[in-house]
Design a protein around this motif. Sequence first.
Motif, PDB file in Angstrom:
ATOM      1  N   SER A   1       0.828  -1.203   0.000  1.00 28.29           N
ATOM      2  CA  SER A   1       0.000   0.000   0.000  1.00 28.29           C
ATOM      3  C   SER A   1       0.866   1.257   0.000  1.00 28.29           C
TER       4      SER A   1
ATOM      5  N   PRO B   1       1.284   2.747  -6.279  1.00 22.02           N
ATOM      6  CA  PRO B   1       0.194   3.710  -6.469  1.00 22.02           C
ATOM      7  C   PRO B   1      -1.140   3.018  -6.689  1.00 22.02           C
ATOM      8  N   SER B   2      -2.211   3.778  -6.518  1.00 22.50           N
ATOM      9  CA  SER B   2      -3.560   3.207  -6.555  1.00 22.50           C
ATOM     10  C   SER B   2      -3.831   2.418  -7.825  1.00 22.50           C
ATOM     11  N   GLU B   3      -3.394   2.937  -8.981  1.00 26.37           N
ATOM     12  CA  GLU B   3      -3.718   2.275 -10.243  1.00 26.37           C
ATOM     13  C   GLU B   3      -2.984   0.955 -10.427  1.00 26.37           C
TER      14      GLU B   3
ATOM     15  N   ARG C   1      -2.531  -1.048  -7.622  1.00 27.32           N
ATOM     16  CA  ARG C   1      -2.782  -1.736  -6.357  1.00 27.32           C
ATOM     17  C   ARG C   1      -3.278  -3.158  -6.555  1.00 27.32           C
TER      18      ARG C   1
ATOM     19  N   LYS D   1       1.243  10.848  -0.660  1.00 27.10           N
ATOM     20  CA  LYS D   1      -0.018  10.462  -0.017  1.00 27.10           C
ATOM     21  C   LYS D   1      -0.847  11.665   0.432  1.00 27.10           C
TER      22      LYS D   1
ATOM     23  N   SER E   1      -8.121  -1.036   0.296  1.00 26.65           N
ATOM     24  CA  SER E   1      -6.932  -0.192   0.475  1.00 26.65           C
ATOM     25  C   SER E   1      -7.176   1.274   0.135  1.00 26.65           C
ATOM     26  N   ASP E   2      -7.948   1.572  -0.892  1.00 29.30           N
ATOM     27  CA  ASP E   2      -8.145   2.963  -1.278  1.00 29.30           C
ATOM     28  C   ASP E   2      -9.079   3.719  -0.345  1.00 29.30           C
ATOM     29  N   SER E   3      -9.765   3.021   0.539  1.00 29.86           N
ATOM     30  CA  SER E   3     -10.674   3.701   1.459  1.00 29.86           C
ATOM     31  C   SER E   3     -10.003   4.030   2.791  1.00 29.86           C
TER      32      SER E   3
ATOM     33  N   ALA F   1      -3.942   7.352   4.384  1.00 29.89           N
ATOM     34  CA  ALA F   1      -2.559   6.919   4.155  1.00 29.89           C
ATOM     35  C   ALA F   1      -1.714   6.957   5.415  1.00 29.89           C
TER      36      ALA F   1
ATOM     37  N   THR G   1      -2.500   3.603   7.384  1.00 26.57           N
ATOM     38  CA  THR G   1      -2.681   2.369   6.627  1.00 26.57           C
ATOM     39  C   THR G   1      -2.256   1.155   7.437  1.00 26.57           C
TER      40      THR G   1
ATOM     41  N   GLN H   1     -13.070   4.580  -5.452  1.00 25.95           N
ATOM     42  CA  GLN H   1     -12.194   3.419  -5.544  1.00 25.95           C
ATOM     43  C   GLN H   1     -12.134   2.904  -6.964  1.00 25.95           C
TER      44      GLN H   1
END
Length: 493
Positions: free
Chosen positions: A135, A139-141, A143, A221, A414-416, A419, A422, A483
Amino acid sequence: MKQPKLPFWQVWNLSLGFLGVQFGFALQNANASRILSDLGADLHSLSLFWIVAPLMGLIVQPIVGSASDRTWNRFGRRNPYILFGAIAAAIGMAFMPNASIAVAFLAPMIFGGIMLALMDAAFNVTMQPFRALVSDMVPSEQRTLGYSIQSLLINIGAVMGSMLPFILTNVIGLENTAKAGEVAPSVIWAFYIGGTVLLGSVLWTVIRTKEYAPKEYNAYKNIDAAELAREQAEQKSLWQRLQGFGKLLVTMPRTMRQLAVVQFFSWFALFIMWVYTTPAITQHVWGVGAEWFDPHHLESVGEVPAHIAAAKGAAGDWVGILFAAYSLFAALFSIALTKIANTFGRKPTYALSLLLGGLGYLSFILFQGGEPTQVNLLVTEVTVPAGALGLLIPMIGVGIAWAAILAMPYAILSDSLPASKTGVYMGIFNFTIAAPQIVSALLAGLILKEVFDNEAIYIIALAGACMVLGAISVLFVKESAEQGNGNGAPIAA
């Protein structure tokens, strides 16, 4: 500031250590019940010995998660905990199968239980920072890709660890039967090798992964460094910290609460599988009566007949093959998991995976005994009852479910998460893994004894029903609007 994408092999290096952790964890899952039974534990009390595993997770992971959130030193943020946990786990793996050496000062069964607790505490110290490391660094994309690679490596390690005792017996030639109060040599050497692999792979991740410095991390973050510093500088008593955990539990994201229901059913089922697959197939496929798992009966007969010892040894080895099979199917499914989830959505993928796992458990009962059948396993050939070979079919569904359980909840969650917290939230999320296992440990043995008359195949069927309920409960999970599905596109709840 936008967090940069990582090269594929850097994402791979982030999780390589998990291969070794799962190598050791797989050895424990496939052999702990066998070891404890050999050391004198009766059938319905096995789950009570196993309760130390989720208890360690319940205690250790939130503490380690919170500590690693606050750690910044020249060794990194998560890496120090990962390395320390791996060293402690390797020590436990060296001592557990040698519990008989403790007979002079402690009952071997008790010593084995203590080593099981040490291993589980150490595995939890290592695993929680690994989850948070992905995490942190990915990065989010990327994940979903990150957790899918982690799932793949976990299952490669599980295949290797699960098969190792079988290989040591059937290829190397080590003995797989155990005298009363002792552990088979093949299992002892498997644990030695597992500890070595664990340390080596964790060292690879620690050496090859350079974590972001605080300034970079906060920028990526969108964390207010001054506010974070003030928060972390506060000196809090143990009671205040416990209150803080309580507040985080109450205010956890809605997605986490809903996933907790799914986690309850799926981990309740998994715990049953790990504890009772060995006695289930020993009884149902090899035809060994439940009395041969009763220490009082074993004491009354004095010595276990050779054919019973051989059947229990063969069944124990075959459990390793079955566990390796579901891990292999999980590894293969992990390769396609990202694409499937991106195409059909995380929730449908997750729900269908759990449904297939539940059907796999339920179908165990269809495979019983049968004619001796020769099986070519590439490394060797072995003769097993036809029912044992047939059990490879349910492992397909179990493997698909396991791959999804390792990746999808974390990808959804994870995206919710904020940071700056985490690690601690990932630790708290472990409550949803530990709690159902504790409930299972307290109830499964009682249900097995009082309801199923120690016929362990029926407790596996109960696991199947729970996994199906988990699949249904996925449908009630609502994902955050922001998300992504792994490539930035939103997913409909």
